[in-house]
Design an enzyme around this catalytic site. Structure first.
Site, PDB file in Angstrom:
ATOM      1  N   SER A 251       0.849  -1.191   0.000  1.00  0.00           N
ATOM      2  CA  SER A 251       0.000   0.000   0.000  1.00  0.00           C
ATOM      3  C   SER A 251       0.884   1.241   0.000  1.00  0.00           C
ATOM      4  O   SER A 251       2.115   1.154   0.028  1.00  0.00           O
ATOM      5  CB  SER A 251      -0.911   0.008   1.225  1.00  0.00           C
ATOM      6  N   LYS A 252       0.239   2.413   0.030  1.00  0.00           N
ATOM      7  CA  LYS A 252       0.992   3.666   0.008  1.00  0.00           C
ATOM      8  C   LYS A 252       1.913   3.800   1.209  1.00  0.00           C
ATOM      9  O   LYS A 252       2.984   4.405   1.118  1.00  0.00           O
ATOM     10  CB  LYS A 252       0.028   4.851  -0.040  1.00  0.00           C
ATOM     11  N   ARG A 253       1.514   3.242   2.346  1.00  0.00           N
ATOM     12  CA  ARG A 253       2.362   3.391   3.531  1.00  0.00           C
ATOM     13  C   ARG A 253       3.673   2.621   3.389  1.00  0.00           C
ATOM     14  O   ARG A 253       4.640   2.888   4.119  1.00  0.00           O
ATOM     15  CB  ARG A 253       1.618   2.966   4.793  1.00  0.00           C
ATOM     16  N   GLY A 255       5.247   2.678   0.491  1.00  0.00           N
ATOM     17  CA  GLY A 255       5.956   3.368  -0.577  1.00  0.00           C
ATOM     18  C   GLY A 255       5.373   3.121  -1.945  1.00  0.00           C
ATOM     19  O   GLY A 255       5.879   3.626  -2.947  1.00  0.00           O
TER      20      GLY A 255
END
Length: 501
Positions: A251-253, A255
């Site tokens: 996910s975005k967390r 990267g």
């Protein structure tokens, strides 16, 4: 000949998993002297994002990938937009209906919703109950005569097992009766992925289908379609998902972001391609840095691991730093300048350091800027790091680190140290060896027990910082005139009491 394709939908920006699929297909083609095709699967018009096609192609170019056929280069099997191939899909659907492998479904959205609710309440398997498949011919004729909208569904076998070989996962078997009668052609005349994908792969001569394993559950439907048409199956290979270091879905967390965001943040395309290709694939040895050519020579489907790969942003940053350090002086200057002039990253563009670097490119010589960047080359991980790392080379009104000031500028010898250096500077250039000799001479003249007692206060005075490149190297780059000005400025501030606590 090996023919593979990357077939993205223009419904958004390509991310890591999607780009890895492109890389695997590209490497497969180049490894075997085959052809890599880009095909745009734009049949979901409701979700299509303007500009997505251009971003997809630009992402591939940035990674260093080239393609033999595609929407922008053409080729013998075009067009390469599925929305321009509708007549072909309609023709193939009629063939399926005529052979009994597909049928028209007239169920309304309300009927389908009622069907799903009934299945939910009664805890039945969800899916289409095939009611239109078994309607009487006269009833189907009546619905058609009424002008009721219809879709076309695949008539899955009602018994037996669907078997196919996956090059990564091995033999896969699925009971036919457990697979839904998939919609092939929607009421608006557009095909679903399942029909268009199979028809185009056959028509365009695709020999190997390499894609993410989210599609492995759909492959039995595709196998049935190939057999219904009497076509030879391609080689299937479903690459595993990518997870974060914590084992959670990427996910975005972790990267994960749009591919070109990495470019905006200061990553090199070659480093990102290298890193992504090695998520779930190994060349068979312990190499971590590989050029595109090296990966082309080493690639094989058999070395794609069946277990999820791990995306570690820290490792990507490390690898990007390795690639930066491999740039020669001219490449380094050109690469950093191009990044500075093209990135739209708001954090970078708004920073004082980036503005200083921009002025440096305009006001200082290429030689001086290059020398400054070279000194920071060993210490940065991203191209965006150069602005802050090198700022002191180009801004003589730098602020002083308060910890460095507190520790060193109160020493009773520091004024004499700075004066000694000013008095003994040569008139022209200053080599690294001369800088070292000058600092050693100052330490000896002042009777300092350790050379570090001269190095640290000089670093703070010349850069405002307590850490950075080697003092002698940066003194050589700054040169006598800048050193003199900076030390005189620092002495003036000391005498004015500017650093008094």
């Amino acid at each position: 000949m090996v023919r593979v394709r990357y077939a993205p939908s223009p419904t958004g920006s390509p991310h890591v998993g999607n780009i890895r699929t492109a890389l695997f297909n590209y490497l497969m083609a180049r490894r075997h002297g085959g052809q890599f095709i880009v095909r745009i699967e734009d049949t979901d018009k409701a979700r299509e994002v303007p500009g997505a096609v251009e971003e997809i192609l630009e992402s591939l170019r940035w990674l260093g990938l080239t393609w033999d056929e595609g929407p922008d280069v053409g080729g013998p099997y075009g067009p390469y937009f599925q929305s321009q191939r509708l007549d072909l899909y309609h023709k193939r659907v009629e063939e399926l209906i005529a052979s009994g492998h597909a049928y028209r479904c007239y169920c309304t959205p309300e009927e389908l919703a009622e069907m799903r609710e009934f299945q939910r309440i009664n805890k039945l398997p969800t899916g289409y109950d095939r009611r239109c498949r078994f309607r009487k011919p006269e009833e189907l004729e009546r619905l058609a005569a009424e002008g009721r909208p219809s879709v076309v569904r695949l008539a899955m076998p009602l018994e037996g097992t669907i078997v196919f070989e996956d090059s990564i996962r091995g033999r896969v078997e699925v009971e036919s009766k457990l697979v839904d009668d998939q919609v092939l052609l929607k009421a608006d005349g557009y095909p679903t992925y399942h029909l268009a994908n199979v028809v185009d792969d056959h028509e365009q001569g695709i020999t190997h289908v390499i894609r993410g394993d989210e599609w492995i559950s759909s492959t039995p439907k595709h196998v049935v379609l190939y057999r219904a048409f009497g076509w030879e199956l391609p080689v299937f290979a479903h690459a595993p998902i990518i997870k974060g270091p914590d084992g959670a879905k990427l996910s975005k967390r972790h990267g994960d972001t749009r591919c070109l965001d990495y470019r905006e943040k200061g990553y090199l395309g070659a480093a990102v391609a290298n890193f992504i290709a090695l998520i779930g694939w190994s060349p068979g040895d312990d190499r971590e840095k590989m050029s595109l050519r090296e990966m082309e020579e080493a690639f094989s489907i058999e070395r794609i691991q069946p277990n999820p790969g791990v995306f570690d942003i820290t490792k990507l940053q490390w690898l990007n730093g390795v690639y930066i350090r491999d740039l020669n002086a001219s490449e380094l200057y050109d690469t950093v300048r191009q990044y500075h002039e093209t990135t739209q990253d708001p954090e970078y563009r708004q920073s004082k350091a980036a503005q200083t670097l921009g002025k440096a490119f305009e006001e200082f010589s290429r030689e001086y800027v290059t020398s400054a960047l070279l000194l920071e080359q060993e210490r940065v991980r991203l191209l965006s790091d150069f602005a802050e790392a090198s700022e002191f080379f180009f801004d003589e009104e730098y602020e002083y680190d308060p910890n460095g000031v507190a520790k060193w500028f109160g020493q009773e010898y520091v004024v004499r140290l700075f004066e000694f250096v000013i008095e003994n500077l040569p008139g022209a250039a200053l080599s690294v060896e001369e800088a070292e000799g000058l600092v050693n001479g100052a330490a000896d003249a002042l009777g300092l027990a350790k050379r570090a007692e001269a190095i640290h206060p000089l670093r703070v005075a010349l850069t405002g910082r307590t850490k950075g490149p080697g003092l002698f190297e940066l003194m050589s780059v700054l040169g006598p005139d800048r050193i003199r000005r900076r030390l005189e400025r620092t002495l003036a501030l000391i005498r004015e009491g500017a650093f008094a606590s």
